[in-house]
Design a protein around this motif. Structure first.
Motif, PDB file in Angstrom:
ATOM      1  N   ILE A  72       0.835  -1.208   0.000  1.00  0.00           N
ATOM      2  CA  ILE A  72       0.000   0.000   0.000  1.00  0.00           C
ATOM      3  C   ILE A  72       0.866   1.253   0.000  1.00  0.00           C
ATOM      4  O   ILE A  72       0.612   2.215  -0.729  1.00  0.00           O
ATOM      5  N   GLY A  73       1.909   1.252   0.827  1.00  0.00           N
ATOM      6  CA  GLY A  73       2.717   2.454   0.987  1.00  0.00           C
ATOM      7  C   GLY A  73       3.867   2.578   0.015  1.00  0.00           C
ATOM      8  O   GLY A  73       4.533   3.615  -0.028  1.00  0.00           O
ATOM      9  N   LYS A  74       4.117   1.544  -0.772  1.00  0.00           N
ATOM     10  CA  LYS A  74       5.283   1.551  -1.646  1.00  0.00           C
ATOM     11  C   LYS A  74       5.157   2.640  -2.712  1.00  0.00           C
ATOM     12  O   LYS A  74       4.215   2.645  -3.507  1.00  0.00           O
ATOM     13  N   GLY A  75       6.124   3.570  -2.699  1.00  0.00           N
ATOM     14  CA  GLY A  75       6.165   4.608  -3.729  1.00  0.00           C
ATOM     15  C   GLY A  75       4.986   5.560  -3.705  1.00  0.00           C
ATOM     16  O   GLY A  75       4.627   6.133  -4.741  1.00  0.00           O
ATOM     17  N   SER A  76       4.344   5.745  -2.544  1.00  0.00           N
ATOM     18  CA  SER A  76       3.199   6.649  -2.481  1.00  0.00           C
ATOM     19  C   SER A  76       3.270   7.476  -1.205  1.00  0.00           C
ATOM     20  O   SER A  76       4.095   7.244  -0.326  1.00  0.00           O
ATOM     21  N   SER A  77       2.370   8.448  -1.120  1.00  0.00           N
ATOM     22  CA  SER A  77       2.306   9.292   0.070  1.00  0.00           C
ATOM     23  C   SER A  77       1.627   8.576   1.229  1.00  0.00           C
ATOM     24  O   SER A  77       1.497   9.142   2.315  1.00  0.00           O
ATOM     25  N   LEU A  78       1.199   7.340   1.010  1.00  0.00           N
ATOM     26  CA  LEU A  78       0.481   6.594   2.041  1.00  0.00           C
ATOM     27  C   LEU A  78       1.394   5.699   2.865  1.00  0.00           C
ATOM     28  O   LEU A  78       0.909   4.866   3.626  1.00  0.00           O
TER      29      LEU A  78
END
Length: 567
Positions: free
Chosen positions: A152-158
């Protein structure tokens, strides 16, 4: 950003209800329901939509609208019945899916929640993954659960949000060391860690009986913080090993509910508040003990003008809670905005007695009274607030600025000036204080060079503030530099096109340089913007006899005596 709902729920409901209404529907109920929705009066909307549905029990648009209203009211039980009725019609909607999955999560029925998502009856891509991760954990498959949260968090603002969920999931199933490692890895790889994430680390350290490290970390991050989050965590640190509050914070209910709460918190500033309210209502349903969810729901209701409902939410926070003071101050705001000024003031006076050593309470009381133009009472409250802050060595420029305004309105100029200058000692670059002090000095004809320097600095700090640019132009006017002042005043008028004071000032400047027709035009415009009575009276007098004669009648010099040709 992920689109958590395909459109604003509020707008969607209105359009869908308006779209296909069968002839046999009770039009009175339908129209009343539609009006209630437009004003976000959820109680009335629920009543009228229910009445309309009685005449058309097979209308999916009306049922979906009713579900939204019921969730907004926090009545998840009623929303489930409406969702079941949609199922009988063979209709699935994103909103009914949300309700069904939330009910399954509350019942810890993760298998069916996961199955529903796999059947393409989920909520949105983010929450669907989160629920699936929790479902794997519930089956004991932590490897796949952790993989989902990491993806979910890979390469994102999450990234932070997903790791927070991962840590909450691990903690909920007793894997405290792994949960702590997750937070610490996040700290190594991110410069900005949320307060909620840091609070979770303190709670995990306490749960692992590392009280010394927890205390040290708490002191480093939160220090002497007095906000509700810090106070709540301080209680947990001090009460250890009495771990009930920690057990509650690390529970499965708290963890899964936080996912809904966090999405609502993200959406509150970027979407229709009703959309955020849907998520926070489900967070409340999943974790009835979430104080922060209650406060967010109240705030959203207040934004929507549902002040009585907001007041009722704030009242859910008990006196024993560290969030009580925040909730009561929120309740004051909702009462005031709902037109119940005296009730709001009664709460503030109660708080000032019960929390007599709280600077924020006396400061809030002063702010309230100042807005009500009860300056003598406001001064007493501000004096007490300043004394408390000084005792704790944390006086802010803001309370001195507010008290300075109060002194100025009470015509206690020496005290006002002292407060403004002390505020600037704390924060020399505070544009509002520089502007207020500079403008006041110019208006009094005192220390003009210093005053202009202050205002020029304020303009450099906030060049797009109409009030501050107006002060610069007005200072130049007072110095007789009319030609230099005009472009600044015209800019102020562009920045604040319907402000009566700025428009009046522009008229004065036009008069001073001989542009009398334009001056009268601006004065008439100023009157149309509903100025205060004394200002309106003076503007009418200027229209009748001109600015110079008004100034002479007031014992002042006419503009022609001050005019310096500075073209």
């Amino acid at each position: 950003m992920l689109k958590f709902l395909p459109h604003s729920i509020f707008l969607l409901i209105i359009l869908s209800i308006a779209g296909m209404v069968r002839a046999e529907i009770s039009f009175g109920g339908y129209l009343a329901g539609r009006h209630a929705l437009s004003t976000k009066d959820f109680d009335a909307a629920s009543t009228y939509l229910s009445r309309a549905i009685e005449d058309d029990i097979e209308n999916p648009e009306l049922l979906n609208g009713l579900i939204s209203v019921q969730v907004s009211l926090g009545d998840i039980g009623a929303a489930k019945i409406s969702s079941d009725n949609l199922d009988l019609l063979g209709v699935q909607t994103q909103l009914s899916n949300m309700v069904k999955i939330a009910i399954q999560l509350r019942n810890r029925d993760f298998d069916n929640a996961k199955q529903q998502i796999e059947n393409e009856q989920g909520i949105n891509p983010l929450l669907d993954k989160i629920v699936t991760g929790w479902a794997f954990a519930d089956q004991g498959n932590f490897e796949d659960a952790e993989t989902i949260f990491d993806e979910i968090g890979k390469g994102s603002s999450l990234a932070q949000f997903s790791q927070m969920q991962k840590a909450s999931m691990l903690a909920a199933y007793g894997r405290y060391e792994s949960a702590l490692n997750t937070i610490e890895n996040l700290e190594k790889n991110s410069n900005r860690i949320s307060i909620d994430t840091r609070a979770l680390k303190v709670q995990l350290l306490l749960k692992l009986d590392n009280k010394e490290e927890a205390t040290e970390y708490f002191s480093k991050i939160f220090g002497d913080g007095v906000n509700s989050d810090a106070a709540n965590l301080r209680m947990q640190v001090e009460d250890h090993p009495n771990a009930y509050a920690i057990e509650e914070s690390l529970s499965l209910e708290a963890g899964i509910a936080y996912a809904f709460y966090a999405i609502a918190d993200i959406l509150k500033d970027d979407a229709d508040p009703n959309t955020a309210l849907l998520y926070v209502r489900l967070a409340q349903y999943l974790n009835e003990n979430s104080q922060k969810a209650i406060l967010l729901a109240a705030d959203l209701l207040e934004q929507m003008g549902q002040y009585d409902m907001a007041v009722a939410e704030y009242a859910k926070i008990s006196l024993s809670s560290s969030y009580f003071l925040s909730s009561e101050l929120g309740r004051v705001g909702a009462l005031r905005d709902g037109g119940k000024t005296e009730a709001a003031l009664e709460v503030l006076y109660y708080l000032s007695r019960e929390f007599s050593d709280s600077g924020i309470v006396h400061n809030s009381l002063g702010d309230f009274l100042r807005r009500e133009e009860r300056y003598s009472e406001a001064k007493i409250a501000y004096d007490r607030a300043v004394d408390i802050y000084r005792e704790n060595n944390n006086v802010s420029w803001l309370v001195l600025y507010a008290r300075g305004i109060t002194h100025e309105r009470l015509q206690e100029w020496d005290k006002a000036e002292a407060d403004f200058r002390n505020a600037l000692t704390i924060n020399p670059d505070q544009a509002n204080v520089l502007n207020y002090l500079g403008y006041s000095l110019i208006d009094r004809g005192e220390k003009l060079d210093e005053a202009m320097t202050m205002i020029e600095k304020a303009v450099s700090l906030q060049p797009e503030s109409g009030y501050i640019v107006d002060s610069l132009a007005w200072g130049l006017f007072k110095l007789g530099k009319y030609e230099t002042a005009i472009p600044h005043m015209e800019k102020a008028a562009e920045l604040m096109p319907v402000d009566p004071i700025v428009t009046d000032h522009l008229g004065d400047l036009y008069w001073a340089v001989g542009r009398q027709l334009e001056a009268k035009f601006q004065w008439r415009r100023a009157l149309s913007f509903d100025p205060e009575l004394k200002d309106a009276t003076r503007i009418r007098e200027k229209l009748r006899i001109g600015l110079d004669r008004v100034l002479v009648n007031e014992g002042l010099k006419p503009t022609s005596d001050l005019y310096t040709n500075d073209k």
